[in-house]
Structure formats: structure tokens, C-alpha cells
Write a protein that holds these residues in place. Structure first.
Motif, PDB file in Angstrom:
ATOM      1  N   LYS A 115       0.817  -1.212   0.000  1.00  0.00           N
ATOM      2  CA  LYS A 115       0.000   0.000   0.000  1.00  0.00           C
ATOM      3  C   LYS A 115       0.850   1.261   0.000  1.00  0.00           C
ATOM      4  CE  LYS A 115      -3.558  -2.287   2.777  1.00  0.00           C
ATOM      5  NZ  LYS A 115      -4.238  -2.298   4.102  1.00  0.00           N
ATOM      6  N   ARG A 116       1.994   1.195   0.644  1.00  0.00           N
ATOM      7  CA  ARG A 116       2.832   2.388   0.735  1.00  0.00           C
ATOM      8  C   ARG A 116       4.289   1.985   0.916  1.00  0.00           C
ATOM      9  NH1 ARG A 116       0.599   7.437   3.929  1.00  0.00           N
ATOM     10  NH2 ARG A 116      -0.733   7.301   2.093  1.00  0.00           N
ATOM     11  N   VAL A 117       5.174   2.702   0.224  1.00  0.00           N
ATOM     12  CA  VAL A 117       6.612   2.532   0.372  1.00  0.00           C
ATOM     13  C   VAL A 117       7.151   3.754   1.092  1.00  0.00           C
ATOM     14  CG1 VAL A 117       8.823   2.315  -0.821  1.00  0.00           C
ATOM     15  CG2 VAL A 117       6.806   1.137  -1.718  1.00  0.00           C
ATOM     16  N   VAL A 118       7.895   3.545   2.169  1.00  0.00           N
ATOM     17  CA  VAL A 118       8.474   4.637   2.944  1.00  0.00           C
ATOM     18  C   VAL A 118       9.986   4.595   2.760  1.00  0.00           C
ATOM     19  CG1 VAL A 118       8.728   5.685   5.220  1.00  0.00           C
ATOM     20  CG2 VAL A 118       6.615   4.474   4.634  1.00  0.00           C
ATOM     21  N   LEU A 119      10.520   5.629   2.121  1.00  0.00           N
ATOM     22  CA  LEU A 119      11.958   5.710   1.855  1.00  0.00           C
ATOM     23  C   LEU A 119      12.610   6.620   2.881  1.00  0.00           C
ATOM     24  CD1 LEU A 119      14.312   5.030  -0.137  1.00  0.00           C
ATOM     25  CD2 LEU A 119      13.750   7.164  -1.309  1.00  0.00           C
ATOM     26  N   THR A 120      13.661   6.136   3.527  1.00  0.00           N
ATOM     27  CA  THR A 120      14.351   6.913   4.556  1.00  0.00           C
ATOM     28  C   THR A 120      15.316   7.891   3.911  1.00  0.00           C
ATOM     29  OG1 THR A 120      14.233   4.997   6.020  1.00  0.00           O
ATOM     30  CG2 THR A 120      15.740   6.762   6.654  1.00  0.00           C
ATOM     31  N   SER A 121      15.121   9.176   4.189  1.00  0.00           N
ATOM     32  CA  SER A 121      15.973  10.215   3.633  1.00  0.00           C
ATOM     33  C   SER A 121      16.971  10.689   4.684  1.00  0.00           C
ATOM     34  CB  SER A 121      15.126  11.385   3.132  1.00  0.00           C
ATOM     35  OG  SER A 121      15.924  12.325   2.452  1.00  0.00           O
ATOM     36  N   LEU A 122      17.678  11.768   4.418  1.00  0.00           N
ATOM     37  CA  LEU A 122      18.591  12.369   5.378  1.00  0.00           C
ATOM     38  C   LEU A 122      18.790  13.830   5.021  1.00  0.00           C
ATOM     39  CD1 LEU A 122      22.315  11.427   4.712  1.00  0.00           C
ATOM     40  CD2 LEU A 122      20.540  11.324   2.998  1.00  0.00           C
ATOM     41  N   ALA A 123      19.338  14.585   5.977  1.00  0.00           N
ATOM     42  CA  ALA A 123      19.477  16.025   5.784  1.00  0.00           C
ATOM     43  C   ALA A 123      20.305  16.362   4.553  1.00  0.00           C
ATOM     44  CB  ALA A 123      20.101  16.651   7.029  1.00  0.00           C
ATOM     45  N   ALA A 124      21.337  15.558   4.274  1.00  0.00           N
ATOM     46  CA  ALA A 124      22.215  15.856   3.149  1.00  0.00           C
ATOM     47  C   ALA A 124      21.487  15.808   1.813  1.00  0.00           C
ATOM     48  CB  ALA A 124      23.398  14.881   3.134  1.00  0.00           C
ATOM     49  N   ALA A 125      20.328  15.169   1.759  1.00  0.00           N
ATOM     50  CA  ALA A 125      19.571  15.111   0.512  1.00  0.00           C
ATOM     51  C   ALA A 125      18.974  16.455   0.140  1.00  0.00           C
ATOM     52  CB  ALA A 125      18.469  14.062   0.614  1.00  0.00           C
TER      53      ALA A 125
END
Length: 272
Positions: A115-125
């Protein structure tokens, strides 16, 4: 946590990572059935907390995530190649990150149940860009400048580039830090502070709570903590996440530091 009498299900990639281990623990405690992936499976102490399956998968192996997401509700993409001191970031970091993200996304699409994909980001992005003056507020609409980073190649430039490109590839589908005497790790933090005037921090528990929140809430999308030092040139906005109903449990640097120290003592990397 159940839907129509059955447990909600989630897949978390990268079991060996710090964030993934905390997220898995929270999901199990909330009543989820969880699958997690690692390149070399084995027993996992978290299996004592609830229904947890540990499967083999590799970001470089096409189709290796098929079993991990088949029939499952949510996929949390935490696994990512990390080598801040790579001598060849394009081949060792950027290309594997993008290729691996697409590999997982193809498996999710093939499953037909996610139903949903959660991608972990970071501040440097979002913060890797030339910035003049102060008062910059960066949010999910901001992106690090890939052309600027690849042209200047200063510091661990390959990692933010890999995150930007991986996130953009993901969006096209759907409209372990050591702090105990590791001078190289401290050098990265100093570089971040020199570039932005702050070191963005968020408690790992709040990060994982936010991941679960954006998976479960219909309207959710976004974010990172806005806890910063006194006079930053840049701050990261959590306004969108908060406006959708998420509340940070850990509001001060003291609370975050206290838990970091206690965790370090428990691991034996800090003196008791």
C-alpha cells in the motif's frame, strides 16, 4: 494493530542497520508481522518480540526482494550502501544506491499488495548546495544540488548525491554512526556544521515513529526534525509532517544525548 482481524504486515530492508533495528522493534511491539532483509541471514534477538522473518536479499540482486514484500502491506526502505570515504563514489555508492532502490521498487510493484513505500531520507539530501547568508528553511520541496556536488567533489559528496538520485527514482514510480572516539565520524559532523551552521538531529525513536506514521496515515508525506543549534544558516522544516498530526516525543537535545549515551554504555562503546 490489525485490519479486519488480521495483523498488519511490514517489510523493513537492511536489518543490521541502527534505524532498521529500532523500527523493527517498534513495529513488532505495535502488533505488526514483520519481514526484514539482510545479505547474510541468521538468528535475530528481535524475533522474541513477535512474528519476525529474516530473509536474504541484496540491493544488487534483481528480484531478491520479491519474497520479502510478497503479500505484505508496507515496505520501509532503510537499506542503502554507505561508504563516506569511498575513492570511487560513482561506482561504489551512487550507482548501487539507485540500482538497489529500483530493485526493491520493482519487487513492490510485482507484489501488487504494497500500500505504501516509505523511503528513509537524510538532511544531506536537501542541504548539499551553495548557501549564502542565513535563515534558509529546507523541506521536502528542497533538493541538494547534484551538479554542484559532483563538480566540486568536496567531503563525502557521493552519499547526498546517491540519496537525491535514489529518492527521485522512487518518486518517479509513485506521483551506523559511531560517536566514541571516531575522528573520521566527527570530521563528517564538523563538515556538516561548517557548511550549514548546524548539525540536524532527531531521536531515532521519533524517526521510526515518523516512518510508521507516514505509512499508516492516508494523507501523510514528508520529513525530519527542526531541532538545530542556536544560530544556524539552515534549518530543516517538519511543518508538513506536524501539520498532518505527527508529534515529536523528544523535543530537546538533552533528551537525545541522554539516550545516545545510555545506548553507548549498553553496547560497551562508552564507559559505564
Amino acid at each position: 494493530m490489525s485490519e479486519g482481524g488480521r495483523k498488519k504486515t511490514a517489510c523493513v530492508t537492511g536489518r543490521n542497520g541502527y534505524i532498521a533495528s529500532v523500527l523493527i522493534k517498534m513495529l513488532l511491539q505495535k502488533g505488526y508481522a514483520v519481514k526484514t532483509t539482510v545479505r547474510n541471514p541468521g538468528t535475530c534477538r528481535l524475533q522474541a518480540l513477535g512474528p519476525l522473518q529474516v530473509l536474504r536479499a541484496d540491493l544488487d540482486d534483481e528480484g531478491s526482494f520479491d519474497d520479502a514484500v510478497a503479500g505484505w502491506d508496507y515496505a520501509f526502505l532503510v537499506a542503502a550502501p554507505v561508504n563516506l570515504h569511498s575513492k570511487n563514489p560513482e561506482k561504489e555508492l551512487i550507482e548501487p544506491a539507485v540500482r538497489g532502490t529500483l530493485n526493491v521498487m520493482r519487487s513492490c510493484a510485482k507484489a501488487g499488495t504494497v500500500k505504501r513505500v516509505v523511503l528513509t531520507s537524510l538532511a544531506a539530501a536537501v542541504s548539499g548546495r551553495p548557501l549564502q547568508g542565513s535563515g534558509h528553511v529546507l523541506d521536502e520541496e528542497s533538493w541538494s544540488d547534484v551538479e554542484y556536488l559532483t563538480a566540486n567533489k568536496s567531503g563525502p559528496w557521493g552519499y547526498p548525491v546517491s540519496k537525491v538520485l535514489s529518492e527521485k527514482e522512487t518518486m518517479s514510480w509513485f506521483p551506523n554512526a559511531k560517536l566514541a572516539g571516531d575522528e573520521a565520524a566527527f570530521g563528517v559532523l564538523r563538515g556538516i556544521e561548517m557548511a550549514t551552521g548546524c548539525v540536524p538531529l532527531v531521536h531515532v525513536a521519533d524517526l521510526c515513529r515518523a516512518e510508521m506514521f507516514v505509512a499508516e496515515e492516508d494523507a501523510a508525506a514528508g520529513s525530519c526534525s527542526d531541532e538545530v543549534l542556536q544560530k544556524p544558516r539552515v534549518s530543516l522544516s517538519s511543518a508538513k509532517l506536524v501539520s498532518e498530526g505527527f508529534e515529536f516525543k523528544y523535543q530537546t537535545l538533552g533528551e537525545i544525548y541522554d539516550d545516545v549515551v545510555e545506548h553507548g554504555k549498553a553496547l560497551g562503546i562508552l564507559p559505564s
